[in-house]
Design a protein around this motif. Structure first.
Motif, short mmCIF file in Angstrom:
data_model
loop_
_atom_site.label_atom_id
_atom_site.label_comp_id
_atom_site.label_asym_id
_atom_site.label_seq_id
_atom_site.Cartn_x
_atom_site.Cartn_y
_atom_site.Cartn_z
N MET A 61 10.02 3.53 -22.29
CA MET A 61 8.99 4.10 -23.15
C MET A 61 8.55 5.49 -22.70
O MET A 61 7.56 6.03 -23.21
N GLY A 62 9.24 6.05 -21.72
CA GLY A 62 8.97 7.42 -21.36
C GLY A 62 7.84 7.61 -20.37
O GLY A 62 7.29 8.71 -20.26
N CYS A 63 7.48 6.56 -19.64
CA CYS A 63 6.44 6.73 -18.63
C CYS A 63 7.06 7.28 -17.35
O CYS A 63 6.94 6.71 -16.27
N LEU A 64 7.76 8.37 -17.53
CA LEU A 64 8.41 9.08 -16.44
C LEU A 64 8.17 10.56 -16.71
O LEU A 64 8.13 10.97 -17.87
N PRO A 65 8.03 11.35 -15.65
CA PRO A 65 7.58 12.72 -15.87
C PRO A 65 8.61 13.64 -16.54
O PRO A 65 8.24 14.70 -17.03
N ALA A 66 9.86 13.26 -16.57
CA ALA A 66 10.86 14.18 -17.11
C ALA A 66 11.41 13.78 -18.46
O ALA A 66 12.18 14.52 -19.06
N GLU A 81 6.51 2.55 -34.40
CA GLU A 81 6.53 3.99 -34.15
C GLU A 81 7.44 4.33 -32.98
O GLU A 81 8.26 5.25 -33.05
N ALA A 82 7.33 3.54 -31.90
CA ALA A 82 8.14 3.81 -30.71
C ALA A 82 9.62 3.65 -31.03
O ALA A 82 10.46 4.45 -30.61
N ALA A 83 9.96 2.60 -31.77
CA ALA A 83 11.36 2.32 -32.08
C ALA A 83 11.97 3.45 -32.91
O ALA A 83 13.14 3.81 -32.75
N ALA A 84 11.16 4.04 -33.77
CA ALA A 84 11.67 5.12 -34.62
C ALA A 84 12.05 6.34 -33.79
O ALA A 84 12.88 7.15 -34.20
N LEU A 85 11.43 6.48 -32.62
CA LEU A 85 11.67 7.65 -31.78
C LEU A 85 12.62 7.35 -30.61
O LEU A 85 13.03 8.24 -29.89
N THR A 86 12.91 6.08 -30.40
CA THR A 86 13.70 5.66 -29.23
C THR A 86 15.02 5.09 -29.73
O THR A 86 15.04 3.98 -30.26
N PRO A 87 16.11 5.84 -29.62
CA PRO A 87 17.36 5.39 -30.23
C PRO A 87 17.77 3.98 -29.78
O PRO A 87 18.26 3.19 -30.59
N GLN A 88 17.56 3.69 -28.49
CA GLN A 88 17.98 2.38 -27.98
C GLN A 88 17.21 1.23 -28.64
O GLN A 88 17.66 0.10 -28.68
N GLU A 97 1.80 -0.57 -24.87
CA GLU A 97 0.75 0.11 -24.11
C GLU A 97 1.31 1.32 -23.39
O GLU A 97 0.69 2.39 -23.34
N ASN A 98 2.49 1.16 -22.84
CA ASN A 98 3.09 2.28 -22.11
C ASN A 98 3.47 3.42 -23.04
O ASN A 98 3.34 4.59 -22.69
N TYR A 99 3.92 3.06 -24.21
CA TYR A 99 4.24 4.11 -25.19
C TYR A 99 2.99 4.93 -25.49
O TYR A 99 3.00 6.15 -25.50
N LEU A 100 1.88 4.20 -25.68
CA LEU A 100 0.64 4.89 -26.01
C LEU A 100 0.17 5.76 -24.85
O LEU A 100 -0.32 6.87 -25.06
N VAL A 101 0.32 5.28 -23.63
CA VAL A 101 -0.16 6.02 -22.48
C VAL A 101 0.58 7.35 -22.34
O VAL A 101 -0.02 8.41 -22.14
N GLN A 102 1.92 7.29 -22.45
CA GLN A 102 2.65 8.55 -22.31
C GLN A 102 2.40 9.48 -23.50
O GLN A 102 2.37 10.69 -23.36
N LYS A 103 2.15 8.87 -24.65
CA LYS A 103 1.83 9.70 -25.81
C LYS A 103 0.49 10.40 -25.60
O LYS A 103 0.32 11.57 -25.90
N LEU A 104 -0.43 9.62 -25.00
CA LEU A 104 -1.74 10.20 -24.68
C LEU A 104 -1.58 11.40 -23.74
O LEU A 104 -2.13 12.47 -23.97
N ASN A 142 2.74 14.87 -16.66
CA ASN A 142 2.35 14.14 -15.45
C ASN A 142 2.06 12.69 -15.79
O ASN A 142 0.93 12.23 -15.75
N VAL A 143 3.10 11.98 -16.15
CA VAL A 143 2.93 10.56 -16.43
C VAL A 143 4.04 9.81 -15.71
O VAL A 143 5.21 10.17 -15.77
N ASP A 144 3.64 8.83 -14.97
CA ASP A 144 4.63 8.10 -14.16
C ASP A 144 4.08 6.68 -13.97
O ASP A 144 2.96 6.36 -14.37
N HIS A 145 4.87 5.84 -13.36
CA HIS A 145 4.37 4.50 -13.00
C HIS A 145 5.11 4.07 -11.74
O HIS A 145 5.85 4.86 -11.15
N CYS A 146 4.93 2.84 -11.35
CA CYS A 146 5.41 2.45 -10.03
C CYS A 146 6.87 2.00 -10.04
O CYS A 146 7.25 1.14 -9.27
N ALA A 147 7.69 2.60 -10.88
CA ALA A 147 9.10 2.20 -10.95
C ALA A 147 9.78 2.27 -9.59
O ALA A 147 10.73 1.54 -9.32
N ARG A 148 9.29 3.14 -8.75
CA ARG A 148 9.99 3.35 -7.48
C ARG A 148 9.37 2.56 -6.34
O ARG A 148 9.78 2.71 -5.20
#
Lengths: 529, 364, 539
Positions: free
Chosen positions: A188-193, A350-357, B341-348, B357-363
């Motif tokens: 879901m893109g919760c990564l900085p890059a 909404e997420a699925a529309a933007l996330t090809p996978q 929820e995670n989609y919304l957070v990164q969108k926020l 600057n959005v990350d989580h504890c993946a590592r």
């Protein structure tokens, strides 16, 4: 994971490196044990004699931080003895010759020096792996939590490709994800890059797509990772943080540094279900939902998106996490309506529309069962095995990676290697599992594993309290004398905030993956008075 | 394909045990030791059937069908033998269904009912064991054990742990860990798989006793919140509270297999420590409202309302962004939260703050 | 090893033996054959030194193996089939047929990829019947005959590895096998390429842990696999899926010891002995109230009368024969009317008993048949593995009722319950132990019902065994006043003048039975009713 959990039953061999599977992923561990009992070959590489090692054909007890050397050594033997899958290498890969040239230097004798594993065992393991196809490689944080973590992952891929174990049933590479939805949070893109679906923020095409969808212009500058944020906070560059469902003050490396960083923030908001160590530093604490109170989806380690159903009402005034975020975002946007969603299902749409996978995934479909991404369209059944016939980049790339020693080496002052991990009975910082009485009965406190030989030279008996010190901090822990651990190495978990092992760990990061080197820190141990 | 006769009716089968072929033909044969997830063992003798040409009755769960076979699954002889077995089992079973945790969900009770075993003709010794509550999570009432060994087989065949086995022989045989120790002192991993297959009240969830009977429970299928395997579990609810978690044999990931955290790790849900109201640091509250506020149970915090809390968070994030630029704000998402929820957070982070600057504890 | 070499050893050692003379080796259990005995299985026991393979060779040992290896496996199977050899462990299944089934199962499946043996032979030496020691005698006195039989059987069925499963209670048998196996390997009679015929075969010993049920072949297989020995339902039969899931033939010690002789002397020779369906000889361990106890080997078809009266010398103290218990704890008790029945597998089963492994206990007028049934049930319920309820719970219930009967607490309903239990246990139990456990009860109830009725209705044990259910009375007309009883009585409760009829003071008699045994004139009778001091305390 390239393959599926079910697929493990079809493997003829397993190579498990840096994963204590029966404790961290018990259901996959049990599946592997069943397969081994039915005749599959098991090769284990781990500095600890983990449960799986007992039923392994061979257990390679290597030094923490020597994974790349070991993997290169195995590849060296396989190539030298001509055991690799020539057809696969020729048709499906590139970069073989360069890698072969680099591997020349990883003779069993040299690898023995680096890893501490007898050369004969390295040869035996290489032959076992090459002889049984298909073979699956399972790894976890033991491979990745190093300053050389991303290179080690490549070395794993080299080994798998060398024997044609990619894109086949029963083969594959299984990076086992530690948390219930770590896969989904990444997706879901919760990564900085990256945006959702691993679309690079630096890629203009991707950025334009999201700008169009969200109706704003977006930053093209990759952001900071967790540890970098803590550094930036410490340096006064990061001023405000919003933390949802995380407890960095227990789980991040070098906690004194983390604490100092968080305290320097102008503002910290924490959204959680318990008053965690991190929450204690917050300015505002927002009570969220536990899993049983949520409607939504988790994505598991085999890329399976599954429906999470609301079973109970949250306690008191605790709010739905998705509504909390929407409410804050709506306020920030100055337009609450732009952040109004009917339901989690609408968010997924909404997420699925933007996330090809995820394009073909919807809550409605998931009612009938989980779907493994990539699932590009509503009629697509999902994908059990990745890279069948072709890699996503075309040819599979062999990467010539050199062994990189851990950032912190043992020395006269700090003579022992501390490696960290987890145990079956507890979970992460324990905010959930410490609130289950039976789990506390089964594992009431941290017990640092130390080899009896090391313990006796330190005058430590089983059950004694010890003081463990690194260059960054110190903790007290009870010790457990066990031959399960390699001499010269001690093992602790991060489950007990009162024995916060991350006071000791080093925040050295892998240059690419930015993952901290939790698996190797130099420490000294003495009896606690 | 072979042709055989079951209860006088000709049927075709490609092979398999009598039990399976009968089931495919809509004929129910009672079982006790049989479990679909476990290898058949033919021990309980409830599925006995008449096979023409065989002197003794044969267990349908293990006996393979053959061409021309003639089987009777419900003849008087078969029913008599089953009743006999039930009478024997009842002669060694406490008759306390009224208070038994498994009442209404007990295979023995169902069969005793179906076969009308009002009382046992066999007066004799009964196993007398104290209730074994020495371990967390798993309560062992071995007086209720019918020695079907499903638990042993689940521990062996499913979990490959082998913590329990039969000890002693004959009438004295008992399911136990080696040397009959506590489970904690054995190699038991407390996955509770044994409970999931126990047909009687011998093995039950210790913490769920008295909280609800099978017919009082509503089940909601969801996903385990712990590791990345993503096991399906059924939360068992009564009066809006989770009272236990059970395996779901039909799901596609774990196929009914759970670990200790998955099966027993739900208790934190109803823990009194749960945060139930938004909290604010006392100093911040004073700054905003000029009052002392209502102290929370945590030092340095006061309780607040949602509107104030949400406004404050938005204001503070907004202020930091305005004063220092979007990259002065950091957002941590969560590997424990949902995709939505995670989609919304990164969108926020990206849309409203303008930072990556959005990350989580993946590592971690 | 070659046939020439074998021949050389035979000649040399025979000369040596001739020089030694007819001095037989000691064997405690075995007496010289009596008229009527024919020794095939026991032929070498006590005659050769079992710790010297050369002496076995001198007695034609391993020539049969050589001969077999010059035949095809199918020919060996045919030879044994036409000899009519049936399993001596109890069930009497044709040995050659068993090997054929295993051989067919082996042919039907792919060769194992891991190099493990494709099929196994197991020699069942778990001789658990109380009082039976036929297999022990062979294993101790002639271990090579078993090893040779195993090699031939393995060749016939297609096994390359075998196990011989011996009771831990037979240390000498284990020791002699531990001597014999390396000797045979040394001479190339076990191991690779035996007799240069490309046949590889080896034997390992597995020692039992004292469970009677491990004599049952599927339980025995579990035990070898390292698990608790418990029977599994059949099918699948071991011939199809046995040890570690491979085709397996489980044969009894005595069966296998017959095999070399059949190969050497021919199927016709063997089939010339015995009855129509039961060929050859059978060993029996005679025990109980008979003058000559011990081990015998007789042709099938011999009658109980010939065994008991001709070979056994008749009933001890010339008392009245009451019953013969054959087939061990799972067999039955046969009354006098079966004394002239020719013994073979079928006739014993028809009479409600079993051949079993050859235990034969002779009972006389002073044995109580209810107590005998109780005794065997005590054994069986103790040895029940606990897997299926009919056996584990059912035998316990039988024992409880039989115990009540022998304590004067039985009721008529108990008799009905006994019948209900026996009928259903035999029908519903998983293995032969449970199914057969009821035989002692069924046969005694069938043939000695009046004794049961006396116990239940009259609370009387007519045989004078069950305490508190009888007393002694001196028959005045018969008593000659010799005083033997008076002198023996520990409580001095017998009074009487010399040469005058004596009398027992019943009020003080504890019914110990010493007087009854002391009387040489049958002047003491067993009468219903307890004495005040012979009543058992209530439990």
């Amino acid at each position: 994971m390239t393959n599926s959990i079910d697929d493990l039953a079809k493997a003829k061999a397993f190579f498990v490196i840096g994963s204590n599977t029966t404790e961290q992923h018990p259901i996959i561990g049990a599946g592997m044990k069943r397969a081994v009992r039915k005749g599959a070959t098991l090769i284990v590489a781990d500095p600890r004699r983990i449960e799986l090692a007992r039923m392994a054909a061979i257990h390679l007890m290597h030094r923490p931080g020597s994974d790349i050397a070991l993997l290169n050594g195995l590849c060296h033997v396989i190539i030298r003895e001509d055991l690799h899958d020539k057809e696969f290498v020729a048709n499906r890969t590139e970069g073989f010759e360069e890698m072969k040239a680099l591997l020349e230097g990883y003779t069993p004798a040299r690898v023995e020096e680096i890893t501490g594993i007898p050369a004969a065992d390295i040869q035996k393991a290489a032959r076992l792996y090459a002889a049984s196809r298909p073979a699956a490689i399972l790894y976890s944080m033991g491979i990745t939590q190093h300053a050389s973590g991303h290179a080690a992952v490549m070395a794993v891929a080299n080994l798998a490709m060398l024997c044609g174990n990619i894109g086949v049933e029963g083969g594959g590479v299984y990076p086992l994800r530690g948390q219930n939805n770590v896969q989904g949070a990444c997706d879901m893109g919760c990564l900085p890059a990256v945006f959702p679906g691993y679309q690079q923020v630096a890629n203009p095409e991707a950025r334009i797509k999201f700008e169009k969808a969200w109706g704003v212009s977006l930053s093209d500058k990759p952001g900071l990772t967790v540890v970098e944020m803590m550094n930036a906070a410490h340096a006064g560059k990061l001023k405000a943080m919003y933390v949802m469902g995380e407890n960095p003050l227990v789980t991040d490396p070098d906690l004194q540094h983390v604490e100092a960083g968080l305290k320097r923030l102008d503002f910290l908001a924490v959204q959680d279900i318990f008053f965690t160590e991190t929450a204690a530093l917050a300015d505002v604490i927002l009570p969220g939902n536990a899993f049983a109170e949520k409607q939504g989806t988790f994505t598991n380690t085999e890329r399976r998106v599954q429906l999470v159903r609301r079973a109970v009402e949250p306690p008191g005034e605790a709010g739905s996490d998705w509504q909390i975020i929407s409410a804050i975002a709506g306020r920030l946007a100055g337009d609450k309506a732009s952040w109004e969603y009917d339901s989690p299902a609408a968010i997924m749409a909404e997420a699925a529309a933007l996330t090809p996978q995820y394009a073909g995934i919807s809550h409605e479909r998931l009612e009938k069962g989980g779907i493994q991404w990539p699932c590009p369209s509503p009629d697509h059944p999902g994908t059990k095995i990745l890279h069948v016939g072709q890699f996503s980049r075309g040819l599979g790339k062999f990467s010539a990676v050199e062994h990189i020693p851990p950032v912190e080496q043992t020395d006269a002052e700090y003579p022992l290697i501390l490696t960290t991990g987890r145990r079956l009975q507890h979970y992460h910082s324990g905010s959930m599992t410490h609130r289950v009485a039976g789990l506390n009965t089964l594992l009431p406190e941290e017990r640092m594993e130390i080899h009896p030989a090391d313990a006796s030279s330190l005058g430590l008996a089983d059950g004694d309290m010890a003081l463990i010190e690194s260059r960054r901090g110190q903790v007290k822990s009870r010790v457990q004398l066990t031959e399960r651990i390699k001499p010269g190495v001690v093992f602790m978990t991060f489950h007990f905030p009162e024995t916060a092992v991350n006071l000791l760990t080093i925040a050295a990061l892998d240059p690419v993956a930015k993952i901290p080197e939790y698996k190797v820190a130099a420490v000294r141990v003495k009896r606690a008075e | 394909m072979m042709t055989l006769t079951i209860n006088g009716k000709r049927t075709e089968a490609s092979g398999g045990a009598i039990l399976d072929v009968a089931k495919a033909n809509g004929i129910r044969i009672p079982t006790l030791c049989h479990h679909p997830a476990l290898a058949p063992q033919g021990a309980c003798r409830l599925c006995l059937v008449e096979v023409k040409g065989m002197r003794a009755l044969q267990p349908a769960c293990t006996f393979p069908v053959t061409e021309g076979m003639e089987v009777q699954t419900d003849s008087p002889k078969v029913r008599a033998a089953r009743k006999f077995v039930l009478e024997l089992l009842l002669s060694d079973h406490p008759q306390d269904c009224m208070t038994c945790e498994m009442c209404g969900n007990c295979a023995l009770q169902d069969l005793i009912y179906e076969y009308g075993v009002k009382e046992t003709p066999f007066a004799g010794d009964r196993h007398l064991y104290p209730l074994d509550d020495r371990d967390p999570f798993i309560l062992r009432d071995m007086e209720k054990c019918i020695r079907c060994r499903r638990c042993i087989r689940a521990c062996d065949e499913i979990q490959a742990v082998n913590a329990i086995t039969m000890i002693n022989r004959g009438f004295r045989s008992k399911v136990a860990a080696a040397f009959d120790t506590r489970l904690q002192d054995s190699n038991c991993v407390f996955c509770g798989q044994c409970i999931s297959v126990c047909p009687t009240g011998a093995l039950t969830e210790k913490d769920s006793h008295g909280l609800g009977r099978a017919w009082q429970i509503e089940k909601v299928t969801t996903i385990c919140p712990y590791c990345g395997v993503g096991c399906t579990l059924d939360l068992n609810l009564r009066d809006g509270r989770v009272i236990k978690a059970t395996s779901n044999w039909n799901d596609s990931v774990n196929r009914g297999v759970l670990c200790v955290k998955g099966r027993f790790g739900w208790q934190f849900l109803h823990n009194p420590d749960r945060l139930t109201r938004p909290l604010m640091r006392s100093s911040l509250w004073r700054e905003i409202s000029g009052t002392e506020g209502t102290p929370a149970k945590y030092d340095g915090f006061v309780e607040t309302d949602w509107e104030t809390a949400l406004d404050t968070v938005a204001d503070k994030l907004s202020a930091a962004r305005t004063a220092y630029g979007p990259d002065a704000v950091g957002i941590l998402a969560s590997a424990k939260c949902t995709n939505e929820e995670n989609y919304l957070v990164q969108k926020l982070a990206r849309r409203e703050i303008g930072t990556n600057n959005v990350d989580h504890c993946a590592r971690l | 090893m070659t046939i020439e070499e074998l021949e050389r050893i035979r000649v040399e050692v025979n000369q040596e033996l001739a020089a030694r003379g007819e001095q037989a080796m000691p064997n405690g259990e075995l007496k010289p054959p009596r008229p009527g005995e024919v020794r095939v299985v026991l032929r070498n026991c006590g005659q050769i030194n079992p710790e010297r393979i050369e002496e076995y060779i001198a007695r034609d040992g391993y020539f049969a193996l050589c001969k077999a290896l010059n035949m095809t496996p199918e020919q060996v199977i045919d030879e044994v089939k036409s000899s009519g050899l049936r399993g001596r462990g109890g069930a009497g299944f044709p040995a050659g047929q068993k090997w054929l089934f295993a051989r067919q199962a082996l042919a039907a499946r792919p060769a194992p990829a891991d190099g493990a043996p494709a099929a196994y032979l197991i020699c069942n030496g778990d001789e658990g019947d109380p009082g039976a020691f036929m297999d022990r005698a062979v294993l101790e006195g002639d271990p090579h005959s078993v090893l040779e039989g195993m090699a031939i059987a393995a060749y016939a069925m297609g096994a390359t590895q075998s196990y011989i499963y011996v009771r831990a209670e037979y240390p000498v048998a284990v020791e002699h096998l531990q001597t014999a196996i390396p000797q045979a390997r040394q001479l190339g009679l076990l191991g690779k390429n035996i007799f240069g015929k490309g046949f590889d075969f080896d034997v390992d010993i597995r020692i039992g842990a004292g469970a009677f049920v491990c004599g049952e072949e599927t339980a025995l297989i579990d035990s070898i696999e390292g698990r608790r020995g418990e029977p599994r339902p059949r099918p699948p039969f071991p011939a199809v899926s046995g040890l570690w899931g491979k085709p397996t033939s489980v044969n009894n010690v005595e069966t296998l010891a017959n095999v070399p002789q059949i190969l050497l002397k021919g199927a016709d020779w063997f089939a010339g002995m015995g009855t129509e369906k039961s060929k050859g000889t059978k060993t029996f361990a005679i025990a109980g109230k008979v003058k000559n106890t011990g081990l015998i080997e007789v042709p099938m078809g011999i009658t109980l009368r010939e065994i008991i009266y001709d070979i056994g010398g008749g009933i001890l103290n010339d008392k009245q024969f009451k019953a013969a218990q054959t087939g061990g704890p799972l067999g039955g008790c046969l009354p006098a009317k079966y004394l002239d029945t020719p013994i073979d597998f079928e006739s014993l089963v028809a009479a409600g008993s079993l051949m079993g492994s050859g235990g034969l206990i002779v009972l006389d007028e002073n044995d109580c048949m209810v107590d005998v049934a109780r005794f065997f049930m005590d054994f069986t319920q103790d040895e029940s593995c606990g897997k299926c309820p009919p056996c584990s719970l059912g035998t316990r219930r039988l024992l409880e009722i039989l115990t009540r009967l022998t304590r004067a607490e039985g009721t008529e309903k108990d008799m009905q319950t006994l019948e209900y239990l026996t009928e259903n246990i035999s029908m519903a139990s998983l293995c032969a132990l449970g199914q057969g456990s009821v035989n002692p009860v069924v046969t005694t109830m069938r043939h000695f019902r009046e004794e049961y009725e006396a116990h239940v209705l009259d609370k009387f044990c007519p045989s004078g065994v069950c305490k508190g259910m009888f007393h002694y009375e001196i028959i005045a007309d018969t008593c000659n006043g010799c005083g033997a009883c008076r002198l023996k009585c520990p409580d001095k409760v017998i009074k009487g003048a010399k040469k005058e009829p004596h009398e027992i003071d019943l009020a003080n008699c504890i019914v110990c039975g010493d007087c009854y045994k002391a009387c040489k004139f049958a002047a003491i009778a067993i009468r219903p009713g307890p004495t005040p001091r012979s009543r058992l305390p209530n439990l």
